[in-house]
Scaffold this motif. Structure first.
Motif, PDB file in Angstrom:
ATOM      1  N   ASP A   1       0.837  -1.218   0.000  1.00 44.07           N
ATOM      2  CA  ASP A   1       0.000   0.000   0.000  1.00 44.07           C
ATOM      3  C   ASP A   1       0.858   1.249   0.000  1.00 44.07           C
ATOM      4  OD1 ASP A   1      -2.236  -1.497  -0.045  1.00 44.07           O
ATOM      5  OD2 ASP A   1      -2.695  -1.320   2.110  1.00 44.07           O
ATOM      6  N   GLY A   2       1.909   1.224   0.843  1.00 45.09           N
ATOM      7  CA  GLY A   2       2.763   2.402   0.984  1.00 45.09           C
ATOM      8  C   GLY A   2       3.558   2.725  -0.270  1.00 45.09           C
ATOM      9  N   SER A   3       3.774   1.727  -1.132  1.00 40.63           N
ATOM     10  CA  SER A   3       4.613   1.989  -2.317  1.00 40.63           C
ATOM     11  C   SER A   3       3.773   2.042  -3.604  1.00 40.63           C
ATOM     12  CB  SER A   3       5.705   0.922  -2.442  1.00 40.63           C
ATOM     13  OG  SER A   3       5.152  -0.316  -2.806  1.00 40.63           O
ATOM     14  N   ARG A   4       2.462   1.950  -3.433  1.00 33.82           N
ATOM     15  CA  ARG A   4       1.554   1.849  -4.590  1.00 33.82           C
ATOM     16  C   ARG A   4       1.782   2.926  -5.655  1.00 33.82           C
ATOM     17  NH1 ARG A   4      -2.386  -1.540  -4.822  1.00 33.82           N
ATOM     18  NH2 ARG A   4      -2.347  -1.938  -2.591  1.00 33.82           N
ATOM     19  N   ASP A   5       2.058   4.154  -5.211  1.00 34.79           N
ATOM     20  CA  ASP A   5       2.176   5.245  -6.184  1.00 34.79           C
ATOM     21  C   ASP A   5       3.608   5.477  -6.653  1.00 34.79           C
ATOM     22  OD1 ASP A   5      -0.537   5.694  -6.007  1.00 34.79           O
ATOM     23  OD2 ASP A   5      -0.305   7.005  -4.244  1.00 34.79           O
ATOM     24  N   ASN A   6       4.527   4.652  -6.191  1.00 31.96           N
ATOM     25  CA  ASN A   6       5.921   4.841  -6.600  1.00 31.96           C
ATOM     26  C   ASN A   6       6.116   4.460  -8.065  1.00 31.96           C
ATOM     27  OD1 ASN A   6       6.372   5.648  -4.043  1.00 31.96           O
ATOM     28  ND2 ASN A   6       7.560   3.866  -3.402  1.00 31.96           N
ATOM     29  N   THR A   7       6.982   5.207  -8.721  1.00 35.30           N
ATOM     30  CA  THR A   7       7.099   5.013 -10.169  1.00 35.30           C
ATOM     31  C   THR A   7       8.473   4.473 -10.579  1.00 35.30           C
ATOM     32  OG1 THR A   7       7.725   7.328 -10.322  1.00 35.30           O
ATOM     33  CG2 THR A   7       5.419   6.795 -10.759  1.00 35.30           C
ATOM     34  N   GLY A   8       9.298   4.104  -9.602  1.00 30.20           N
ATOM     35  CA  GLY A   8      10.630   3.558  -9.916  1.00 30.20           C
ATOM     36  C   GLY A   8      10.565   2.066 -10.207  1.00 30.20           C
ATOM     37  N   LEU A   9      11.645   1.371  -9.857  1.00 34.57           N
ATOM     38  CA  LEU A   9      11.742  -0.076 -10.092  1.00 34.57           C
ATOM     39  C   LEU A   9      10.496  -0.819  -9.600  1.00 34.57           C
ATOM     40  CD1 LEU A   9      13.660  -2.589 -10.721  1.00 34.57           C
ATOM     41  CD2 LEU A   9      14.196  -2.535  -8.275  1.00 34.57           C
ATOM     42  N   LYS A  10       9.983  -1.703 -10.466  1.00 32.14           N
ATOM     43  CA  LYS A  10       8.881  -2.575 -10.042  1.00 32.14           C
ATOM     44  C   LYS A  10       9.521  -3.821  -9.453  1.00 32.14           C
ATOM     45  CE  LYS A  10       5.641  -1.078 -13.557  1.00 32.14           C
ATOM     46  NZ  LYS A  10       5.621  -1.021 -15.031  1.00 32.14           N
ATOM     47  N   LEU A  11       9.378  -3.988  -8.163  1.00 28.42           N
ATOM     48  CA  LEU A  11      10.023  -5.106  -7.483  1.00 28.42           C
ATOM     49  C   LEU A  11       8.976  -6.125  -7.037  1.00 28.42           C
ATOM     50  CD1 LEU A  11      12.439  -6.453  -5.993  1.00 28.42           C
ATOM     51  CD2 LEU A  11      11.909  -4.969  -4.043  1.00 28.42           C
ATOM     52  N   ASN A  12       9.089  -7.344  -7.543  1.00 25.83           N
ATOM     53  CA  ASN A  12       8.198  -8.425  -7.112  1.00 25.83           C
ATOM     54  C   ASN A  12       9.004  -9.390  -6.258  1.00 25.83           C
ATOM     55  OD1 ASN A  12       6.112  -7.502  -8.934  1.00 25.83           O
ATOM     56  ND2 ASN A  12       7.320  -8.430 -10.575  1.00 25.83           N
ATOM     57  N   ILE A  13       8.552  -9.610  -5.030  1.00 29.06           N
ATOM     58  CA  ILE A  13       9.256 -10.543  -4.153  1.00 29.06           C
ATOM     59  C   ILE A  13       8.397 -11.811  -4.034  1.00 29.06           C
ATOM     60  CG2 ILE A  13      10.281 -10.862  -1.868  1.00 29.06           C
ATOM     61  CD1 ILE A  13      10.451  -7.826  -1.607  1.00 29.06           C
ATOM     62  N   ALA A  14       8.959 -12.928  -4.506  1.00 28.77           N
ATOM     63  CA  ALA A  14       8.189 -14.175  -4.534  1.00 28.77           C
ATOM     64  C   ALA A  14       8.354 -14.927  -3.211  1.00 28.77           C
ATOM     65  CB  ALA A  14       8.661 -15.037  -5.708  1.00 28.77           C
ATOM     66  N   VAL A  15       7.269 -14.991  -2.460  1.00 26.44           N
ATOM     67  CA  VAL A  15       7.273 -15.677  -1.159  1.00 26.44           C
ATOM     68  C   VAL A  15       6.125 -16.687  -1.160  1.00 26.44           C
ATOM     69  CG1 VAL A  15       7.042 -15.383   1.336  1.00 26.44           C
ATOM     70  CG2 VAL A  15       8.151 -13.588  -0.004  1.00 26.44           C
ATOM     71  N   ASP A  16       6.392 -17.920  -0.773  1.00 28.35           N
ATOM     72  CA  ASP A  16       5.454 -19.036  -0.946  1.00 28.35           C
ATOM     73  C   ASP A  16       4.950 -19.025  -2.388  1.00 28.35           C
ATOM     74  OD1 ASP A  16       4.096 -21.339  -0.431  1.00 28.35           O
ATOM     75  OD2 ASP A  16       2.575 -20.450   0.887  1.00 28.35           O
ATOM     76  N   TYR A  17       5.913 -18.924  -3.284  1.00 26.59           N
ATOM     77  CA  TYR A  17       5.620 -18.842  -4.712  1.00 26.59           C
ATOM     78  C   TYR A  17       6.014 -20.135  -5.415  1.00 26.59           C
ATOM     79  CZ  TYR A  17       6.061 -17.825  -9.624  1.00 26.59           C
ATOM     80  OH  TYR A  17       5.923 -17.903 -10.989  1.00 26.59           O
ATOM     81  N   GLY A  18       5.158 -20.565  -6.323  1.00 28.56           N
ATOM     82  CA  GLY A  18       5.494 -21.672  -7.214  1.00 28.56           C
ATOM     83  C   GLY A  18       4.918 -21.347  -8.580  1.00 28.56           C
ATOM     84  N   GLY A  19       5.668 -21.621  -9.635  1.00 32.04           N
ATOM     85  CA  GLY A  19       5.180 -21.322 -10.984  1.00 32.04           C
ATOM     86  C   GLY A  19       3.952 -22.149 -11.332  1.00 32.04           C
ATOM     87  N   ARG A  20       3.938 -23.409 -10.899  1.00 36.40           N
ATOM     88  CA  ARG A  20       2.771 -24.253 -11.196  1.00 36.40           C
ATOM     89  C   ARG A  20       1.559 -23.748 -10.434  1.00 36.40           C
ATOM     90  NH1 ARG A  20       3.654 -30.401 -11.937  1.00 36.40           N
ATOM     91  NH2 ARG A  20       5.216 -30.381 -13.570  1.00 36.40           N
TER      92      ARG A  20
END
Ligand code: IPE
Ligand code: IPE
Ligand code: MG
Length: 235
Positions: free
Chosen positions: A118-137
């Motif tokens: 929420d706090g970074s929603r309006d930021n326009t720099g690097l789009k950072l996705n952090i994969a936690v409990d993530y699986g491609g399938r």
């Protein structure tokens, strides 16, 4: 990096090798994870600095729950601490998203994640996705479930389910296609990371363990990416 270098728009990193780094230094695995988190912060800032548009990092997989309770607890504690300390959003330009399942994480971790998103929603720099409990399938199954719901609700017909729709239902729909997939640690496999997005990504494997990774090595990976002839199935 030379001035001729063109940057990948979207980089994915499998941050692997923390345990081996710790063993090599006679330290507990948790120390490797902590050091890995510091390196992540450095690389993230570096990507922001050189103007990478999107970075997706693999922090914890759907399969990593199968590790010992001790190790999972220590990873979650490092994550907790990291979420509290590292994202001082004041003056930040990075837009953070967490990708992966949200039903198995502890409540306080989830709230921290939501706060950061929420706090970074309006930021326009690097789009950072952090994969936690993530699986491609798991991500593809999730997209399929969402598409099925849309059909049931009468919003689309089954024939409307095409690549664009599935793509829009992936966790990375916000970002350009994945250009470069980087895996340090010496392993040469994908380990269930970004299966959908990898379709035409260039893979770069490096022997360095993640806690020893540096911005210079990222430059090297980008140069390797630049030397590739991407054809996307055409001539
Ligand atoms: C990556 O490092 C971090 C996570 C998977 C959470 P590892 O813990 O897999 O380190 P190695 O591969 O055992 O060295
Ligand atoms: C992939 O590394 C997951 C993360 C880096 C978070 P793993 O260490 O879990 O993968 P494998 O077991 O070597 O395939
Ligand atoms: Mg590993």
């Amino acid at each position: 990096m030379s001035s001729e270098t063109s940057l990948p728009r979207h980089i994915g990193i499998i941050m692997d090798g923390n345990g081996r780094w710790a063993a090599k230094h006679g330290l507990p695995r948790a120390a490797g994870h902590a050091r890995g988190a510091d390196v992540f912060r450095t690389i993230c800032r570096y990507c922001e600095k050189i103007g990478i548009e999107a970075l997706t990092v693999y922090a914890f997989s759907t399969e990593n729950w199968s590790r010992s309770k001790d190790e999972v607890d220590s990873i979650m504690n490092i994550l907790r601490r990291y979420l509290r300390d590292a994202f001082d959003l004041e003056g930040e330009t990075i837009r953070v998203r967490f990708i992966g399942r949200r039903d198995r994480l502890e409540k306080d971790i989830l709230s921290l994640m939501e706060e950061i998103e929420d706090g970074s929603r309006d930021n326009t720099g690097l789009k950072l996705n952090i994969a936690v409990d993530y699986g491609g399938r798991d991500e593809i199954a999730h997209a399929a479930r969402e598409a099925a719901k849309m059909v049931l609700e009468g919003r689309i017909s089954p024939d409307d389910i095409d690549e664009d729709l599935i793509d829009s239902l992936t966790y990375t729909s916000c970002c350009p296609p994945l250009d470069l997939l980087l895996r340090p640690s010496g392993e040469e496999r994908i380990s269930n990371f970004m299966l959908w997005q990898c379709a035409y990504a260039e893979f770069v494997y490096m022997d360095t363990l993640w806690p020893d990774f540096t911005p210079e090595l990222l430059d090297k990976a980008i140069e390797e990416f630049n030397s590739r002839n991407r054809r996307f199935g055409g001539r």
